[in-house]
Motif scaffolding. Structure first.
Motif, PDB file in Angstrom:
ATOM      1  N   SER A 137       0.830  -1.215   0.000  1.00 48.23           N
ATOM      2  CA  SER A 137       0.000   0.000   0.000  1.00 48.23           C
ATOM      3  C   SER A 137       0.861   1.260   0.000  1.00 48.23           C
ATOM      4  O   SER A 137       0.515   2.269  -0.619  1.00 48.23           O
ATOM      5  CB  SER A 137      -0.942   0.000   1.208  1.00 48.23           C
ATOM      6  OG  SER A 137      -1.881  -1.050   1.102  1.00 48.23           O
ATOM      7  N   GLN A 185      -8.174   0.481  -1.041  1.00 47.94           N
ATOM      8  CA  GLN A 185      -8.363  -0.721  -0.236  1.00 47.94           C
ATOM      9  C   GLN A 185      -9.627  -0.545   0.597  1.00 47.94           C
ATOM     10  O   GLN A 185     -10.379  -1.472   0.817  1.00 47.94           O
ATOM     11  CB  GLN A 185      -7.138  -0.916   0.663  1.00 47.94           C
ATOM     12  CG  GLN A 185      -7.057  -2.290   1.278  1.00 47.94           C
ATOM     13  CD  GLN A 185      -5.717  -2.514   1.956  1.00 47.94           C
ATOM     14  OE1 GLN A 185      -4.772  -1.762   1.765  1.00 47.94           O
ATOM     15  NE2 GLN A 185      -5.649  -3.561   2.755  1.00 47.94           N
ATOM     16  N   ASP A 204      -5.853  -1.789  -5.175  1.00 51.91           N
ATOM     17  CA  ASP A 204      -5.376  -2.303  -3.887  1.00 51.91           C
ATOM     18  C   ASP A 204      -6.427  -3.247  -3.301  1.00 51.91           C
ATOM     19  O   ASP A 204      -7.414  -2.807  -2.735  1.00 51.91           O
ATOM     20  CB  ASP A 204      -5.062  -1.141  -2.927  1.00 51.91           C
ATOM     21  CG  ASP A 204      -4.110  -1.567  -1.808  1.00 51.91           C
ATOM     22  OD1 ASP A 204      -3.882  -2.793  -1.650  1.00 51.91           O
ATOM     23  OD2 ASP A 204      -3.611  -0.698  -1.084  1.00 51.91           O
ATOM     24  N   GLU A 205      -6.192  -4.519  -3.484  1.00 47.62           N
ATOM     25  CA  GLU A 205      -7.035  -5.601  -2.956  1.00 47.62           C
ATOM     26  C   GLU A 205      -8.507  -5.505  -3.391  1.00 47.62           C
ATOM     27  O   GLU A 205      -9.410  -5.427  -2.549  1.00 47.62           O
ATOM     28  CB  GLU A 205      -6.912  -5.663  -1.429  1.00 47.62           C
ATOM     29  CG  GLU A 205      -5.465  -5.902  -1.015  1.00 47.62           C
ATOM     30  CD  GLU A 205      -5.323  -6.258   0.458  1.00 47.62           C
ATOM     31  OE1 GLU A 205      -6.323  -6.672   1.066  1.00 47.62           O
ATOM     32  OE2 GLU A 205      -4.206  -6.155   0.976  1.00 47.62           O
TER      33      GLU A 205
END
Ligand SMILES: Nc1ncnc2c1ncn2[C@@H]1O[C@H](COP(=O)(O)OP(=O)(O)O)[C@@H](O)[C@H]1O
Ligand SMILES: [Mg+2]
Length: 251
Positions: free
Chosen positions: A46, A88, A174-175
């Protein structure tokens, strides 16, 4: 120009007090590829994304987009230049509808929040574009729903629709699978796979099924350092990667 590097990260370094969170990272994102960035919790994934987006200043190193340095730009300027991202933790306007959320993004993209008159890029045009984008993503059925009432899976899908609507040159994810159920994950994998032709993606993801399904290349980050970059097969067979993941993930 398939295969050319669109995003180039060189010698990136970030320290938090005594912690080297980004340790001299080199990374290329090429046209037409999904490049997965994997690594244990706390590896610095991140933090790396934040430095590419411009929300975090590196201590050293450079980021170039299509060969041009973006180091001096803040996050807003980088977004306008084509650095797209999803978070995220999803950031949407909870009290607004799905369509309203998308319209905000389209107005921001066009740089005219207070467009009143008709003409290209008018409110009617943007409303039409919003409807088309929602239909293409099969989200037209929830167009009028309040975002606060959406399932987590729908929120993730909407976030991606919004990121695409900004017409980014690269997309940092991000994810995107985090918290999704099996069916929602399958849907997201299908969506991202189809999106590959539209925009190259740097994909941070813990779901190894998704990574092995989607990635053209994988970079492995451990303690802020890229320990390997390669194809799925190369990464699976890399002994250093297997050691780093021992007891963490079954890859
Ligand atoms: N703002 C910050 N201040 C201090 N330490 C931080 C900060 N952000 C992240 N870190 C630390 O940097 C390391 C990398 O974090 P992060 O990039 O979130 O890892 P990942 O996304 O790979 O799980 C972790 O040890 C984390 O605790
Ligand atoms: Mg993270």
């Amino acid at each position: 120009m398939a295969g050319d590097a669109i995003l180039t990260v060189r010698g990136l370094v970030k320290r938090f007090a005594g912690l080297l969170a980004t340790d001299n990272v080199d990374l290329d994102l090429r046209a037409g590829e999904i490049h997965a960035l994997i690594g244990p919790n706390g590896a610095g994934k991140s933090t790396l994304i934040a430095q590419i987006c411009g929300t975090l200043r590196p201590d050293a190193g450079s980021v170039r987009l299509r060969g041009e340095s973006i180091d001096a730009m803040d996050a807003a300027a980088r977004a306008a230049r084509g650095i797209g991202r999803t978070f995220q933790i999803v950031r949407l306007i909870d009290d607004a509808t799905v369509t309203q959320n998308l319209l905000v993004a389209l107005h921001v993209r066009n740089g005219r929040i207070w467009q009143i008159f008709d003409g290209p890029g008018s409110r009617a045009d943007l409303s039409r574009e919003a409807a088309e984008r929602l239909a293409a993503a099969r989200l037209d059925g929830i167009a009028k729903a309040r975002v606060a009432d959406l399932s987590h899976g729908y929120r993730k899908q909407l976030e991606l629709v919004i990121a695409r609507a900004m017409k980014p040159a690269v997309l940092l994810l991000d994810e995107p699978m985090a918290g999704l159920g099996q069916a929602e994950s399958t849907e997201m994998i299908r969506t991202l796979s189809a999106l590959r032709a539209e925009v190259p993606m740097l994909l941070v993801e813990h779901d190894m099924d998704a990574v092995f399904n989607l990635a053209d290349r994988i970079s492995v980050l451990v303690y802020g350092r890229v320990i390997a970059t390669g194809t799925v097969a190369e990464i699976r067979d890399n002994p250093e990667v297997r050691r780093a993941y021992l007891g963490e993930e079954d890859i």
